[in-house]
Design a protein around this motif. Structure first.
Motif, PDB file in Angstrom:
ATOM      1  N   ARG A  29     -13.865 -24.896  43.818  1.00 52.07           N
ATOM      2  CA  ARG A  29     -14.003 -26.249  44.367  1.00 52.07           C
ATOM      3  C   ARG A  29     -13.152 -27.206  43.552  1.00 52.07           C
ATOM      4  O   ARG A  29     -13.025 -27.039  42.330  1.00 52.07           O
ATOM      5  CB  ARG A  29     -15.461 -26.711  44.334  1.00 52.07           C
ATOM      6  CG  ARG A  29     -16.363 -25.933  45.284  1.00 52.07           C
ATOM      7  CD  ARG A  29     -17.807 -26.406  45.212  1.00 52.07           C
ATOM      8  NE  ARG A  29     -18.659 -25.612  46.100  1.00 52.07           N
ATOM      9  CZ  ARG A  29     -18.967 -25.965  47.352  1.00 52.07           C
ATOM     10  NH1 ARG A  29     -18.510 -27.100  47.857  1.00 52.07           N
ATOM     11  NH2 ARG A  29     -19.738 -25.198  48.092  1.00 52.07           N
ATOM     12  N   ASP A  30     -12.611 -28.240  44.238  1.00 55.25           N
ATOM     13  CA  ASP A  30     -11.823 -29.236  43.518  1.00 55.25           C
ATOM     14  C   ASP A  30     -12.742 -30.255  42.851  1.00 55.25           C
ATOM     15  O   ASP A  30     -13.977 -30.099  42.879  1.00 55.25           O
ATOM     16  CB  ASP A  30     -10.798 -29.911  44.457  1.00 55.25           C
ATOM     17  CG  ASP A  30     -11.443 -30.755  45.547  1.00 55.25           C
ATOM     18  OD1 ASP A  30     -10.719 -31.129  46.490  1.00 55.25           O
ATOM     19  OD2 ASP A  30     -12.657 -31.052  45.471  1.00 55.25           O
ATOM     20  N   ALA A  31     -12.160 -31.276  42.270  1.00 56.15           N
ATOM     21  CA  ALA A  31     -12.945 -32.240  41.495  1.00 56.15           C
ATOM     22  C   ALA A  31     -13.887 -33.075  42.350  1.00 56.15           C
ATOM     23  O   ALA A  31     -14.757 -33.761  41.813  1.00 56.15           O
ATOM     24  CB  ALA A  31     -12.025 -33.145  40.683  1.00 56.15           C
ATOM     25  N   GLN A  33     -15.671 -31.520  44.719  1.00 56.86           N
ATOM     26  CA  GLN A  33     -16.602 -30.499  45.200  1.00 56.86           C
ATOM     27  C   GLN A  33     -16.209 -29.901  46.554  1.00 56.86           C
ATOM     28  O   GLN A  33     -17.030 -29.272  47.215  1.00 56.86           O
ATOM     29  CB  GLN A  33     -18.044 -31.045  45.298  1.00 56.86           C
ATOM     30  CG  GLN A  33     -18.603 -31.574  44.007  1.00 56.86           C
ATOM     31  CD  GLN A  33     -18.958 -30.481  43.021  1.00 56.86           C
ATOM     32  OE1 GLN A  33     -19.103 -29.327  43.385  1.00 56.86           O
ATOM     33  NE2 GLN A  33     -19.078 -30.849  41.765  1.00 56.86           N
ATOM     34  N   VAL A  35     -14.511 -27.096  48.760  1.00 60.19           N
ATOM     35  CA  VAL A  35     -14.088 -25.708  48.591  1.00 60.19           C
ATOM     36  C   VAL A  35     -12.612 -25.596  48.938  1.00 60.19           C
ATOM     37  O   VAL A  35     -12.183 -26.016  50.017  1.00 60.19           O
ATOM     38  CB  VAL A  35     -14.910 -24.766  49.506  1.00 60.19           C
ATOM     39  CG1 VAL A  35     -14.347 -23.346  49.437  1.00 60.19           C
ATOM     40  CG2 VAL A  35     -16.373 -24.758  49.098  1.00 60.19           C
ATOM     41  N   ALA A  37     -10.821 -22.544  47.809  1.00 61.46           N
ATOM     42  CA  ALA A  37     -10.457 -21.126  47.828  1.00 61.46           C
ATOM     43  C   ALA A  37     -11.694 -20.274  47.616  1.00 61.46           C
ATOM     44  O   ALA A  37     -12.687 -20.722  47.028  1.00 61.46           O
ATOM     45  CB  ALA A  37      -9.422 -20.822  46.747  1.00 61.46           C
ATOM     46  N   ARG A  38     -11.592 -19.037  48.096  1.00 65.76           N
ATOM     47  CA  ARG A  38     -12.650 -18.041  47.857  1.00 65.76           C
ATOM     48  C   ARG A  38     -11.983 -16.722  47.510  1.00 65.76           C
ATOM     49  O   ARG A  38     -10.823 -16.485  47.867  1.00 65.76           O
ATOM     50  CB  ARG A  38     -13.500 -17.832  49.117  1.00 65.76           C
ATOM     51  CG  ARG A  38     -14.466 -18.909  49.431  1.00 65.76           C
ATOM     52  CD  ARG A  38     -15.472 -18.444  50.482  1.00 65.76           C
ATOM     53  NE  ARG A  38     -16.550 -19.396  50.578  1.00 65.76           N
ATOM     54  CZ  ARG A  38     -16.531 -20.487  51.341  1.00 65.76           C
ATOM     55  NH1 ARG A  38     -15.473 -20.742  52.091  1.00 65.76           N
ATOM     56  NH2 ARG A  38     -17.554 -21.321  51.368  1.00 65.76           N
ATOM     57  N   CYS A  51      -8.451 -30.607  38.251  1.00 67.85           N
ATOM     58  CA  CYS A  51      -9.641 -29.921  37.728  1.00 67.85           C
ATOM     59  C   CYS A  51     -10.342 -29.189  38.860  1.00 67.85           C
ATOM     60  O   CYS A  51     -10.488 -29.726  39.962  1.00 67.85           O
ATOM     61  CB  CYS A  51     -10.621 -30.923  37.126  1.00 67.85           C
ATOM     62  SG  CYS A  51     -10.155 -31.469  35.498  1.00 67.85           S
ATOM     63  N   TYR A  52     -10.798 -28.002  38.553  1.00 66.11           N
ATOM     64  CA  TYR A  52     -11.481 -27.180  39.532  1.00 66.11           C
ATOM     65  C   TYR A  52     -12.706 -26.519  38.892  1.00 66.11           C
ATOM     66  O   TYR A  52     -12.709 -26.220  37.703  1.00 66.11           O
ATOM     67  CB  TYR A  52     -10.553 -26.084  40.073  1.00 66.11           C
ATOM     68  CG  TYR A  52      -9.366 -26.634  40.816  1.00 66.11           C
ATOM     69  CD1 TYR A  52      -8.187 -26.973  40.144  1.00 66.11           C
ATOM     70  CD2 TYR A  52      -9.428 -26.840  42.203  1.00 66.11           C
ATOM     71  CE1 TYR A  52      -7.101 -27.500  40.828  1.00 66.11           C
ATOM     72  CE2 TYR A  52      -8.338 -27.354  42.884  1.00 66.11           C
ATOM     73  CZ  TYR A  52      -7.187 -27.684  42.189  1.00 66.11           C
ATOM     74  OH  TYR A  52      -6.123 -28.209  42.870  1.00 66.11           O
ATOM     75  N   SER A  53     -13.718 -26.282  39.702  1.00 63.96           N
ATOM     76  CA  SER A  53     -14.861 -25.489  39.229  1.00 63.96           C
ATOM     77  C   SER A  53     -14.792 -24.135  39.930  1.00 63.96           C
ATOM     78  O   SER A  53     -14.466 -24.047  41.115  1.00 63.96           O
ATOM     79  CB  SER A  53     -16.187 -26.186  39.535  1.00 63.96           C
ATOM     80  OG  SER A  53     -16.385 -26.310  40.924  1.00 63.96           O
ATOM     81  N   ASP A  65     -20.604 -20.420  36.104  1.00 63.52           N
ATOM     82  CA  ASP A  65     -19.693 -21.503  36.487  1.00 63.52           C
ATOM     83  C   ASP A  65     -18.740 -21.835  35.351  1.00 63.52           C
ATOM     84  O   ASP A  65     -19.154 -21.898  34.194  1.00 63.52           O
ATOM     85  CB  ASP A  65     -20.495 -22.768  36.850  1.00 63.52           C
ATOM     86  CG  ASP A  65     -21.348 -22.562  38.085  1.00 63.52           C
ATOM     87  OD1 ASP A  65     -22.581 -22.683  37.992  1.00 63.52           O
ATOM     88  OD2 ASP A  65     -20.779 -22.238  39.134  1.00 63.52           O
ATOM     89  N   ILE A  67     -15.162 -24.456  34.431  1.00 61.86           N
ATOM     90  CA  ILE A  67     -14.266 -25.520  34.888  1.00 61.86           C
ATOM     91  C   ILE A  67     -12.877 -25.206  34.355  1.00 61.86           C
ATOM     92  O   ILE A  67     -12.717 -24.842  33.189  1.00 61.86           O
ATOM     93  CB  ILE A  67     -14.739 -26.894  34.394  1.00 61.86           C
ATOM     94  CG1 ILE A  67     -16.092 -27.211  35.040  1.00 61.86           C
ATOM     95  CG2 ILE A  67     -13.722 -27.972  34.748  1.00 61.86           C
ATOM     96  CD1 ILE A  67     -16.682 -28.527  34.596  1.00 61.86           C
ATOM     97  N   SER A  69      -8.713 -26.471  34.219  1.00 64.14           N
ATOM     98  CA  SER A  69      -7.750 -27.546  34.429  1.00 64.14           C
ATOM     99  C   SER A  69      -6.412 -26.884  34.727  1.00 64.14           C
ATOM    100  O   SER A  69      -5.842 -26.204  33.875  1.00 64.14           O
ATOM    101  CB  SER A  69      -7.668 -28.409  33.169  1.00 64.14           C
ATOM    102  OG  SER A  69      -6.838 -29.513  33.401  1.00 64.14           O
TER     103      SER A  69
END
Lengths: 380, 384
Positions: A29-31, A33, A35, A37-38, A51-53, A65, A67, A69
């Motif tokens: 997910r991007d900053a 939230q 989605v 990519a999977r 930033c991505y989670s 989880d 994070i 950058s």
């Protein structure tokens, strides 16, 4: 920033199981939230800088989880490593299949040696392994038990049983609790046949939880997913795991659990061939025939429906392995085509009511409180 | 019948809902109590009807996609039970009790409405005493259970799983969400119900709908079923999730706005209900069955704000420490700075940089990226 070159996010997944290393799903997910990519297992992807989670579903069913950058034209690595579970300490006490039931007022010290008068021998009483037990193993059928610690028993299969193996415990505040054991007689060595019963003492009364031995990795992952409720996220894992467990890992009890779960979610699809093999190849496991009956119930061929009913009536004469197997049995008996074998079906319902009235519905394997039906009802 | 809203039933896709809550069981405590009731040990509950009314109120107060087209509500409260005022105000003549006849009538009309368009959405919530409860089904007793005029013992009951299966047919509302919120009986009582027949059900049709999960929530005993005078633990957990705790960000494969999906409900509800139940020393489970596909239960116009709490350790360092929160995404809101500890606020969800500025002799920790998302965010910062 649209003008910047994308960066690369590299997700690394390491699991003791090769199947799981490539199957564990994650999402990015991007900053905000969203989605973006999977993937499954170790994968690389190009992303705009930012930033991505990254959230990965572990084989325990929990989520990990991180994070990350991501910088323009650079690679960023995120690693998820599942540790091999540490081996438990050596068994404190290996118990024979049948034990004498201790008297109600008798304090039993696991591992203790008793003199002729029933008193603990002094030097043994100093052993740190000694402790009062509020959960006593009273009987085992179809498996061999070893008490690993104050919070764990391990059971291994040593022969092909004729009914579902069970362990009977006396549990303080609950009474006599019978647990169906998902041992696997097909396992190549002891740990691949084994299951564990864990004692949780963090509640008002001790609670028993049945899990697969960690060396049954795919089966353990299945159990983890069910415990945490990550059913939808792991649908691919569920489907592949059920197939693998049956065909490759020769773990029919775990395969049956996978199939029961897929059926409950309406996702069993057409696996009739291997469900049939499960039903006929492992006659001690009634959950297999229950699944077959479920598939045959709606067959357009009346002869197949009739076969399904016969399979259902036979299977419901025996104790299921899984709580969901009992659920399926009850629903099939109630909802089978109304005019067919009604008296026999309701007789089976009566028989199964001994389990359904006393089942601990949150348990993975069928766990029944035998004292729950005493007059006045509630054993808890 | 108690139909609270019919806006465009039958003409365009809509959301059709059926909500039933049974607290009062006539046979349990009225002068004409049925001889059956002592045998079956059924007592009136304290908040099943209220719980159902809370869910009905959520349906009325929120926007839905497709829009709410009809809401049928049948409630049998006990004296003094507090029904949600929005629902109470709309119930004609005080509302309709949840008897077999009333439920059968409303269920038939509900099914007919759902069949008007396969793009319809159906929502069902039923709360009360449960029997024949297992991971795949539930029968909920209705308010006239135990009526001596009934031919069969379960005439005053609804087979939720049977009705759920009956609605899973080609041409019916393509997307359905079912919630059975039931109180389990004592084992000695439960056993008596296993052979019984007569519960209201629907015939199974042909084909199937796109998605139709059935959530079966079963508690151990009446006092675990509901906080006395409040709502059931399952209702609390469900509304907690639907009002934001279960919200997830946009996903082009699923939904282009913040939403609560079936996936999240499956993950959250059992855990939340267990937590709430164990706080009362009880046990409760939530299982899901049916045609379980990823579907959107609720959409949000805007991302729901998230409760943030940042704690400082040791606490007496507070005069020398300031905190800051800077969003890394476009939707994160303005930067926040604070000198009062602990820091508590509501912020839009997203990734933030959490920074700490200290005065000597305290050492300033490195800022870190944190993921702030529903249901909430809590972090401890340690300085030395």
């Amino acid at each position: 920033m649209p003008d910047e070159a994308p960066g690369t996010l590299r997700v690394h997944v390491e699991s003791p199981s090769m199947f799981l290393s490539g199957s564990l799903p994650f999402e990015v997910r991007d900053a905000d939230q969203r989605v973006v990519a999977r993937g499954h297992g170790s994968t690389s992807m190009d992303l705009d800088p930012g930033c991505y989670s990254v959230s990965l579903l572990l084989s325990t069913g929990e989520r990990a989880d991180r994070i990350a950058s991501v910088a323009s034209a650079e690679a960023t690595d995120i690693a998820f490593r599942e540790a091999v579970e540490a081996e438990p300490p050596p068994a404190l006490l290996v118990l024979p299949p049948r034990l004498a039931v201790p008297a109600a007022d008798e304090t039993v010290y696991a591992g203790a040696e008793m003199d002729a008068g029933g008193e603990a021998v002094d030097e043994v009483a100093e052993e740190p392994a000694l402790r009062p037990v509020d959960v006593l193993l009273q009987d085992v059928h179809g498996a061999v038990a070893s008490e690993v610690s104050a919070t764990m028993w391990e059971f291994v299969a040593d022969y092909e049983p004729d009914t579902v193996p069970t362990a009977t415990f006396q549990v303080a505040g609950r009474g006599q609790v019978v647990v169906s054991l998902p041992v696997n007689p097909q396992g190549d060595f002891a740990e691949l046949t084994a299951c564990r019963v864990l004692v949780d003492r963090t509640h008002d009364q001790p609670m028993l939880t049945t899990v697969f031995h960690p060396r049954r990795q795919v089966a353990s992952a299945l159990g983890g997913v069910l415990r945490t409720g990550e059913l939808m996220s792991s649908m691919v894992v569920l489907r592949e795991a059920a197939d693998l467990l049956f065909h490759k890992y020769r773990d029919p009890p775990a395969a049956a659990l996978g199939a029961l779960t897929l059926h409950r979610l309406g996702r069993l699809d057409d696996r009739r061939h291997w469900v049939q093999n499960l039903a006929h190849g492992f006659t001690w496991l009634p959950d297999g025939p229950l699944l077959l009956a479920a598939l045959l119930r709606d067959d357009p061929d009346p002869r197949e429906r009739e076969r399904g009913l016969a399979v259902l009536l036979e299977a419901t004469a025996r104790r299921p392995l899984y709580t969901d197997g009992l659920s399926l049995a009850l629903e099939l008996l109630r909802r089978w085509h109304p005019t067919e074998a009604k008296d026999e079906r309701y007789d089976r319902l009566e028989h199964l009511s001994a389990y359904s009235a006393t089942a601990m519905w949150d348990a993975l394997t069928l766990t029944t409180v035998e004292d729950a039906l005493t007059p006045g009802g509630d054993a808890r | 019948m108690a139909v609270l809203r019919v806006s465009h039933e039958g003409s365009v896709p809509g959301t059709h809902a059926l909500v039933i809550g049974v607290s009062h069981y006539r046979s349990a405590d009225t002068p004409d109590a049925s001889p059956r009731s002592p045998i079956f040990g059924i007592r009136s509950l304290s908040s099943a009807a209220r719980s159902a009314s809370e869910f009905a109120a959520w349906l009325l107060e929120e926007e839905h996609q497709p829009p709410l087209a009809s809401l049928r509500v049948l409630l049998s409260p006990v004296d003094g039970e507090q029904i949600h005022p929005t629902v109470q105000a709309l119930l004609p003549d005080g509302g309709a009790p949840a008897t077999r006849q009333a439920v059968e009538q409303d269920l038939g009309a509900f099914r007919q409405a759902c069949r008007s368009d396969p793009e319809n959405t159906a929502v069902v919530y039923i709360a009360g005493h449960g029997v024949q409860l297992n991971k795949r089904g539930a029968i909920v007793l209705l308010s006239d259970f135990g009526d001596p005029a009934h031919v069969n013992e379960l005439t005053g009951a609804i087979d939720v799983a049977g009705c759920h299966a009956g609605m899973n047919e080609a041409g019916n509302a393509g997307q359905q969400f079912w919630f059975a919120d039931a109180c389990r009986q004592l084992p000695s009582v439960a056993r008596k119900f296993e052979r019984l027949e007569g519960a209201l059900t629907l015939s199974e049709g042909n084909g199937q709908v796109r998605s139709s999960p059935l959530f079966v929530a079963s508690s151990t005993r009446e006092n675990a079923f509901a906080e006395i005078g409040g709502t059931s633990l399952f209702c609390q957990a469900l509304l907690w999730a639907l009002r934001g705790a279960g919200a997830e960000g946009p996903d082009r494969e699923v939904c282009d706005s913040w939403h609560v999906g079936v996936t999240t409900l499956i993950r959250l509800l059992d855990a939340r209900v267990k937590k709430l139940a164990r706080a009362h020393g009880e046990e409760q489970t939530v299982d899901v069955t049916g045609r379980v596909k990823d579907a959107i239960v609720h959409r949000f116009r805007h991302p729901p704000d998230v409760t943030v709490e940042v704690l400082l350790r040791p606490e007496d360092a507070a005069p020398k420490v300031k905190g800051s929160l800077v969003a890394r995404g476009a939707g994160g809101g303005p930067p926040k700075e604070w000198a009062e500890w602990p820091f508590r606020d509501l912020v839009p969800p997203g990734i933030y940089e959490l920074g700490v500025a200290t005065q000597p002799p305290l050492q300033e920790p490195d800022p870190e990226f944190v993921n702030i998302k529903p249901p909430g965010f809590e972090q401890e910062i340690e300085v030395s």
